[in-house]
Structures are given as C-alpha cells and as structure tokens.
Design an enzyme around this catalytic site. Structure first.
Site, PDB file in Angstrom:
ATOM      1  N   HIS A  15      11.901  -4.957  33.083  1.00 37.77           N
ATOM      2  CA  HIS A  15      10.714  -5.713  33.506  1.00 37.77           C
ATOM      3  C   HIS A  15      11.222  -7.082  33.964  1.00 37.77           C
ATOM      4  O   HIS A  15      12.252  -7.565  33.469  1.00 37.77           O
ATOM      5  CB  HIS A  15       9.805  -5.848  32.281  1.00 37.77           C
ATOM      6  CG  HIS A  15       8.458  -6.449  32.542  1.00 37.77           C
ATOM      7  ND1 HIS A  15       8.266  -7.799  32.659  1.00 37.77           N
ATOM      8  CD2 HIS A  15       7.235  -5.875  32.665  1.00 37.77           C
ATOM      9  CE1 HIS A  15       6.964  -8.023  32.853  1.00 37.77           C
ATOM     10  NE2 HIS A  15       6.322  -6.877  32.863  1.00 37.77           N
TER      11      HIS A  15
ATOM     12  N   ASP B  10      14.456  -5.137  24.403  1.00 38.27           N
ATOM     13  CA  ASP B  10      13.060  -5.349  24.809  1.00 38.27           C
ATOM     14  C   ASP B  10      12.275  -4.100  24.394  1.00 38.27           C
ATOM     15  O   ASP B  10      12.339  -3.070  25.062  1.00 38.27           O
ATOM     16  CB  ASP B  10      12.979  -5.589  26.314  1.00 38.27           C
ATOM     17  CG  ASP B  10      11.535  -5.692  26.809  1.00 38.27           C
ATOM     18  OD1 ASP B  10      10.605  -5.647  25.964  1.00 38.27           O
ATOM     19  OD2 ASP B  10      11.334  -5.813  28.029  1.00 38.27           O
TER      20      ASP B  10
ATOM     21  N   GLN C 174       7.503  -1.707  25.091  1.00 36.86           N
ATOM     22  CA  GLN C 174       6.860  -0.410  25.334  1.00 36.86           C
ATOM     23  C   GLN C 174       7.210   0.617  24.266  1.00 36.86           C
ATOM     24  O   GLN C 174       6.650   1.711  24.268  1.00 36.86           O
ATOM     25  CB  GLN C 174       7.264   0.119  26.720  1.00 36.86           C
ATOM     26  CG  GLN C 174       6.835  -0.746  27.886  1.00 36.86           C
ATOM     27  CD  GLN C 174       5.341  -0.628  28.198  1.00 36.86           C
ATOM     28  OE1 GLN C 174       4.649   0.267  27.725  1.00 36.86           O
ATOM     29  NE2 GLN C 174       4.832  -1.569  28.980  1.00 36.86           N
TER      30      GLN C 174
ATOM     31  N   LYS D 263      -0.163  -4.686  23.385  1.00 33.99           N
ATOM     32  CA  LYS D 263       0.116  -3.302  23.799  1.00 33.99           C
ATOM     33  C   LYS D 263       0.056  -2.348  22.616  1.00 33.99           C
ATOM     34  O   LYS D 263       0.275  -1.149  22.762  1.00 33.99           O
ATOM     35  CB  LYS D 263       1.495  -3.227  24.464  1.00 33.99           C
ATOM     36  CG  LYS D 263       1.601  -3.969  25.791  1.00 33.99           C
ATOM     37  CD  LYS D 263       2.920  -3.661  26.457  1.00 33.99           C
ATOM     38  CE  LYS D 263       3.301  -4.691  27.519  1.00 33.99           C
ATOM     39  NZ  LYS D 263       2.429  -4.676  28.683  1.00 33.99           N
TER      40      LYS D 263
ATOM     41  N   CYS E  46       5.817  -5.300  37.849  1.00 33.86           N
ATOM     42  CA  CYS E  46       6.768  -6.326  37.406  1.00 33.86           C
ATOM     43  C   CYS E  46       8.161  -5.739  37.214  1.00 33.86           C
ATOM     44  O   CYS E  46       8.912  -6.153  36.333  1.00 33.86           O
ATOM     45  CB  CYS E  46       6.299  -7.027  36.136  1.00 33.86           C
ATOM     46  SG  CYS E  46       4.771  -7.926  36.360  1.00 33.86           S
TER      47      CYS E  46
END
Lengths: 151, 431
Positions: free
Chosen positions: B146, B223, B226, B249, B389
C-alpha cells in the site's frame, strides 16, 4: 438514475471518440491525472491566431472521462479561443450545479448529456478532467503564441 | 483430525452463523438505491457491530474524561477503560507485554512512527544505532505494498541518503521470494512488508524474509492492516520487530490504529510526535521522555475509539479468528469460481483460495472500474474501484485501476451472487 448518467449520447462518444490521438503541430501540451482513480489525459493544443486550430489527445479512463474528451473536441476545435473558453465555463458551471441548472443546448450541444453526471459528485471530476487539461494547454499555447508574435 | 469435505475446514473450527452476525450490524439492514445493501468493501473499512457502537456511546454518556492525569472518579474510569482496551489488543495478537502496544491514529501513522524515529536516530537525535541509517545503508520493501508502506520509506531514504530496494511480484500475484538472499544483505537496516495484500488478497509467507533479516541484523516491520482483521495473527510466533494495523478494518472505529513493537526496541527508540503525556520531566532547557508506550502517545489519545476497538476485539475473539479465516477462505473459493464465469473478467492475483484472503480484485475487459462500480452501486452493491492506494501493483499487472470486492464476517454467498449478477448488468450497459 443510472440511465440519467449513462445517456446514449455519452456511450456513443465513449465507443467512438472524436478527435482522439496526438497530432502535430502543437504549441502546448498538458498532462492531467485524476489521483483518486488513475484516469489520465495528455492533450495538445494548436493555435492559429486566435483560433483553436486543433485539439488532440490520448487518454485512459472511464466512459464519462473519455466521452467528455470527445464531446469537448467537437465543441472547441476550429473555434475562436474566446468562444472555447466561454463554452468551458458553461460546462464547468453545469458540472458543479448538482443537477440544479438547465443546460443551454445551443452552447453545449452533446455536452448537455452530462447534466445527469452533475448529480453524481464522485463522477464530476471524471467529466472535467479533459476540459481542465484543455484550459491549461490553451492558456499556455495562446501565451507562447503572443510572445512569438511580439518579436 | 476430521475435515469437512467441501473446503478442508478442520472439524474443530466452527462455522460462522451468518444470520446471527448480520443481525449485529445495523447498517446491513439499510437499502441503497432501492436495493438491499450488499457491502463488499470491508477491505476499505469494515462495518461496526451494535456492540461497538453501543460501547462507544455508553462510554461517552457515562464515563467520559481525559486519561492518565486526573485523580477524580471519571478520570480513573476513563483510564481503566483505555488501558483495558490496550490489554485486549495485546492479547488479541499475543503480544508478550501490554506495554508493547502503542495506540496511533491508523496504520499509516504507525508506519510513520517507525520511519520518523529512524530519521531522528539517523540525525543523531538519540536512539539505538540499529535505527540509524545513511548512504550505503538499505531499506527493503515490496512492490505489493500500500502507498502507506512505500512513501514513508522513500522519504526516509531521500532524507538519509540510504537506498530503497524491493521484492517484485510474480505473474500469479505472489512475492518473488527467490530474491530474498540477494535483496536482504548486511547493508539492510529494515525490511518492511505487507502480510496480506489489500489489492491482490495474497497472504505472504513471512518465515523466509524474517530468517534472512535476522541473519543480517535487519529490523522487520509487518504491515498487518489486512491480516489482523481476518485471520489469527500471533506476533510472538511471527518473530517480527514491529507490526502495524488499524481499528476501522476490524469492526472498530476510525481514528485508532496500533503499532506493536518489541519492548526492547521501543525502549531505545527516539520519540516521534512530542508534547503532553509522553514526557518524564520538562524544563526550559530540555526534557526527558516517558517509557513506552506513553513515549509514543503524545497528546490526548483517541480514548472513546480505544474503548470501541477493545469491544471490537472482544467481538472477533468470541467469533473465533480461526472461524473468521475459514469463513473468508470458503467465500473466496466460492467467489473465485463464480467470477471466472463472467466473460472478459480477469482476476488480479491468486486464482485459487490458497495463501490468499477474501479480497479479490479484477479487470473487466474494455470497461473501466469506475463504470463497473457505478453500475454495481445502482444494484446496491458497494465495491471499491480505482488504484487502491497501490499504484505499483496496478502497474505490475498493466491496468490503470481495478475493481475490488472484499469480504468479512457478515458476507454471504448470496451477496457474491448479487455481485456476479451486477457484473452481467454492467456488461449489458457497456456491451
């Protein structure tokens, strides 16, 4: 609601765009992008005195942005720059009206089909992309020409 | 262990009760453009269950006060609620210590916290030499990131003279890990990579990258924006140094994210944002800093949001994250098969429900994603369109933009059917 957005005239311009392709000669070239969706246009303006002799462009994007470029080509090429700029103003006004104004078909011709787009705020920038690129390139093209003439 | 024949879901992993879950999410009963809402944009932000909405309202209505500075009753209650949420988040990702959980605004701020701390260390403004970099040093990321895990490292490299390198993506949408040993070297100071791609849905194996980073003494940031919402994530087992994720999220509110950091590293890391609440003592000549996590939480934090995130974590834990993972794996299998039947549709990323989550991006031949999204919206189907993104991923697959459907605990196969029907309508409009 969807039919209002995707009017047949818009889909026709999308499927068979007018004036597409980059051509010579030109005095100014503008490259505009829509950073939220990645739509892009490269647009060239060729001036002959105060007449917009040609507008040529290469673009990627959605049906609205591509159809808008095609309609714009019809409205501004081979027209006095002042008239083209005035049409641009009318179109900008229509697009930011949120469906609030009745477009003048004598001025905007096929572009009146974009009245429905003005009710979709997320799509207004798609419709304006090519026009803003034209404004940018036309201002620079006419400026450079005046400087040239002054010598 | 017995397995169910359909998907391979182990017998001890419960099946989610979709109807009961959907009843917890008030927004799912609304209509959009005259149609029942089909929300397939959870990778962008998830919807919030009644439990989270109510807990935040209840906190604001009955316990609201600033934290960590009041002796009064409300202040004590607010502090306990805030710190309680930290404890829940720490347990949710199996953090060895609650003090390793730093609340931020979002994942982006969590990643910037590390990159700016490294900039400060590089300028000689405190911190351990492991954080300092300069010309000749390298930062390794991937093409799958991202923008929030690309731009901070580009800036850090520009400002320190270090060099940015990256893993490429294979044609099937996986990281090209064969380059691991070549890319991560003694010059590497930090490797920052995505656990689950927000566009391709790929879940990246971490072991090889982490092992190589350990060999050469590089830091590792994951990261997990997600992945933490969608599968069991155990920071201790992953053996990374930092992990970033975000509340909105994972059934929580916007405005709160998390940086988990190894305690030993946080304790020698220079501050990022500075001001109130992050100090030891302040004189006009200079200041000392609080221990982590307070050192990295300057100013009044998102207190109500932390309470909401804590309840979101409770909600997900009660569902069982293994069940969440399998629910989405089964949905992904169903959706991949259904989408393959749509003429002119190309899936970007893994085409099998293995090593991937319930986030599926695709290209419709000759139809721009904006137009796809517009027609789907007219049918009540909410998907994300654009470059997500992650422009380098789009460039890798030769598309300016894509359409993305992303699933969550409340997603049903009926909704995937509605997506496919909407795509057929799209083809009719633009055919």
């Amino acid at each position: 609601m969807l039919d209002e957005l995707y009017q047949e005239v818009i889909l026709d311009h999308y499927r068979d765009p007018h004036g597409r392709g980059l051509r010579e000669p030109f005095e100014a070239e503008a490259h505009h992008v829509n950073p939220t969706c990645g739509d892009e246009i490269t647009l060239r303006v060729h001036m002959d005195g105060d007449r917009v002799a040609d507008v040529s462009y290469d673009n990627v994007g959605c049906s609205i942005s591509q159809a808008s470029a095609s309609v714009m080509y019809d409205l501004v090429h081979d027209k006095p720059l002042a008239d083209a700029m005035s049409t641009l103003e009318s179109f900008s006004e229509l697009m930011t009206s949120r469906g609030g104004i009745e477009p003048d078909e004598d001025v905007l011709e096929d572009a009146v089909a974009f009245a429905g787009v003005s009710k979709f705020p997320a799509r207004v920038k798609c419709a304006l992309l090519s026009w803003m690129a034209f404004k940018d390139a036309a201002v620079r093209a006419s400026g450079s020409q005046q400087i040239g003439e002054g010598r | 262990m017995t397995v169910t024949p359909a998907s391979g879901r182990p017998a001890d992993v419960p099946e989610l009760d979709s109807a009961a879950i959907r009843a917890d999410f008030p927004i799912l009963s609304r209509r959009v453009n005259g149609r029942p809402l089909v929300y397939l944009d959870s990778g962008n932000t998830s919807q919030k269950p009644r439990q989270v909405i109510d807990a935040m309202a209840e906190f604001a209505a009955t316990h609201n006060a600033n934290i960590a500075r009041a002796v009064h009753t409300l202040g004590t209650e607010a502090t306990e609620a805030f710190e309680g949420a930290r404890g829940k988040v720490a347990a949710f990702v199996n953090a060895p210590s609650v003090d390793e959980v730093v609340f931020t605004k979002n994942s982006t701020e969590a990643i910037n916290l590390v990159s700016y701390a490294m900039l400060a260390a590089s300028l000689g403004r405190g911190g351990d030499p492991r954080f300092a970099l300069g010309p000749g040093d390298e930062v390794v990321i991937t093409e799958m990131e991202h923008h929030s895990n690309i731009v901070p490292w580009q800036l850090l490299c520009e400002r320190t003279g270090a060099t940015l390198k990256w893993f490429g993506i294979t044609d099937t949408g996986r990281l090209d890990l064969d380059a691991t040993e070549e890319l991560i070297t003694e010059r590497t100071k930090i490797v920052s990579f995505v656990h689950m791609s927000n566009i391709l849905g790929t879940i990246n194996p971490t072991a090889r990258i982490v092992r190589r980073a350990r060999e050469v003494g590089a830091l590792v940031l994951l990261d997990a924006s997600q992945s933490v919402p969608h599968l069991p994530v155990d920071v201790s087992a992953l053996d990374v140094d930092f992990m970033a994720f975000t509340g909105h999220k994972m059934c929580g509110p916007t405005g709160i994210g998390v940086l988990w950091g190894r305690g030993e590293l946080l304790s020698v890391m220079p501050p990022f944002l500075s001001g109130g609440s992050m100090i030891g003592t302040v004189t006009m000549e200079g200041s000392t800093y609080a221990a982590p996590p307070a050192r990295f939480e300057a100013g009044t934090p998102p207190i109500t949001e932390a309470v909401g995130l804590g309840v979101a974590v409770d909600y997900l834990s009660a569902l069982d994250m293994r069940a969440v993972q399998w629910h989405e794996k089964e949905l992904a299998g169903y959706a991949l098969a259904a989408l393959e039947t749509v003429p002119g549709l190309t899936i970007l990323g893994p085409r099998v429900p293995i090593g991937r989550g319930g986030t599926i991006s695709f290209d419709m031949e000759g139809i721009h994603p904006h137009d796809v999204g517009q027609v789907l919206d007219s049918e009540g189907v909410q998907v994300r369109v654009g470059h997500h993104c992650a422009k380098p991923v789009c460039a890798r697959f030769g598309v300016p933009a894509a359409t993305r459907a992303s699933f969550y605990v409340y997603t049903t196969t009926d909704e995937i059917d509605a997506l496919v029907a909407g795509l057929e309508k799209t083809r009719k409009v633009f055919g």
